[in-house]
Design an enzyme around this catalytic site. Structure first.
Site, PDB file in Angstrom:
ATOM      1  N   GLU A 148       3.676  -1.441   4.503  1.00  0.00           N
ATOM      2  CA  GLU A 148       4.330  -0.980   3.283  1.00  0.00           C
ATOM      3  C   GLU A 148       4.791   0.475   3.366  1.00  0.00           C
ATOM      4  O   GLU A 148       3.995   1.370   3.647  1.00  0.00           O
ATOM      5  CB  GLU A 148       3.342  -1.115   2.115  1.00  0.00           C
ATOM      6  CG  GLU A 148       3.863  -0.632   0.795  1.00  0.00           C
ATOM      7  CD  GLU A 148       2.832  -0.700  -0.317  1.00  0.00           C
ATOM      8  OE1 GLU A 148       3.230  -0.651  -1.490  1.00  0.00           O
ATOM      9  OE2 GLU A 148       1.621  -0.778  -0.006  1.00  0.00           O
ATOM     10  N   GLU A 247       2.258  -4.206  -9.881  1.00  0.00           N
ATOM     11  CA  GLU A 247       1.478  -3.049  -9.433  1.00  0.00           C
ATOM     12  C   GLU A 247       1.993  -1.796 -10.155  1.00  0.00           C
ATOM     13  O   GLU A 247       2.611  -0.922  -9.561  1.00  0.00           O
ATOM     14  CB  GLU A 247       1.578  -2.886  -7.910  1.00  0.00           C
ATOM     15  CG  GLU A 247       0.524  -1.942  -7.359  1.00  0.00           C
ATOM     16  CD  GLU A 247       0.680  -1.666  -5.878  1.00  0.00           C
ATOM     17  OE1 GLU A 247      -0.212  -2.051  -5.115  1.00  0.00           O
ATOM     18  OE2 GLU A 247       1.706  -1.073  -5.484  1.00  0.00           O
TER      19      GLU A 247
END
Length: 265
Positions: A148, A247
């Site tokens: 990520e 998130e």
């Protein structure tokens, strides 16, 4: 729409182990977590409590981070951290064990900050070997390692999709590992100046996971100006079939109000 509630960053008014049930009560069937323990190798009792909180809530664990260190203090992963490589290797087995018992197959490996006293080249070489080891371990349970790009961490070297994809390509070329994919967090990519629409057009079919938050503020969808619905729809159109990870930061009382306003899909 298949949403997964990140129970580390959401529902924080509740104790961690009560959050899966709260996500279920809010209408969601899937949850994901950053590393939920204080150590890389927690005891059996801690593992059992965590796993029971998920199974008792009747939700599916769809994503789990490897230990990333002390996130509030600024740590962003152990993958390229020379002094904690052995710890990361120990953590791999624990993560794979949880995944195997709970049917989770997506595992986010934060790359780690650049460190004084170690060259970027040495850290990158270590990262390749650690990512390959993680990929081999979770492959045994049908799992995928995610990599990520993130924002807000000045010493974290993966800022764009291309940064992460270059690492993924190197791991594949150097070690033969195939089960490692990009985690496309639309918030982080946008904040870092990425052309998110272009990333989607080029790579959506190969995304390992998508996460969302609005910008500015990292709040719930609709609190900022990002075209999250459009980006999700385009990703689906181009072949992404996985969950959309929620998130973002929002008080529990209003955390999912935006979802109630969504049209039926």
């Amino acid at each position: 729409m298949a949403y997964s509630v990140n129970c580390t960053i959401l529902l924080t008014e509740l104790p961690l182990l009560e959050r899966p049930a709260a996500a279920k009560a809010a209408g969601f069937d899937a949850v994901e977590f950053w590393w939920p323990f204080a150590s890389s190798v927690p005891g059996d009792a801690e593992l059992t409590r965590f796993e029971r909180a998920i199974t008792d809530a009747g939700v599916q664990l769809t994503g789990l981070n490897f230990n990333a260190g002390d996130m509030p203090a600024g740590d962003r992963g152990l993958v390229s951290w020379a002094g904690r490589s052995a710890e990361f290797r120990d953590n791999i087995d624990v993560v794979a064990g949880i995944g195997g018992r709970l049917g989770c197959s997506s595992f986010n490996a934060l790359y780690g900050n650049r460190q004084d006293g170690h060259t970027p080249e040495a850290q990158d070489e270590l990262a390749v070997q650690n990512l390959a080891a993680a990929a081999a371990a979770v492959a045994r349970i049908g799992g995928t390692v995610l990599l990520e790009p993130v924002s807000g961490a000045p010493r974290y070297p993966l800022l764009t999709a291309d940064d992460a994809l270059r690492v993924i390509s190197r791991v594949k070329e150097d070690t033969g590992a195939e089960n490692i994919k990009l985690l496309a967090d639309f918030y982080h990519l946008s904040v870092n100046g990425e052309d998110v629409s272009a990333v989607i057009d080029q790579h959506a079919r190969d995304f390992g996971h998508i996460q969302i938050a609005d910008s500015p503020g990292r709040g719930a969808p609709g609190t900022g100006g990002l075209p999250l619905d459009d980006w999700i729809a385009r990703s689906r159109q181009l072949g992404y079939e996985g969950y959309i990870g929620l998130e973002y930061k929002e008080p529990a009382a209003t955390a999912f109000d935006w979802a109630l306003r969504q049209p039926a899909r």
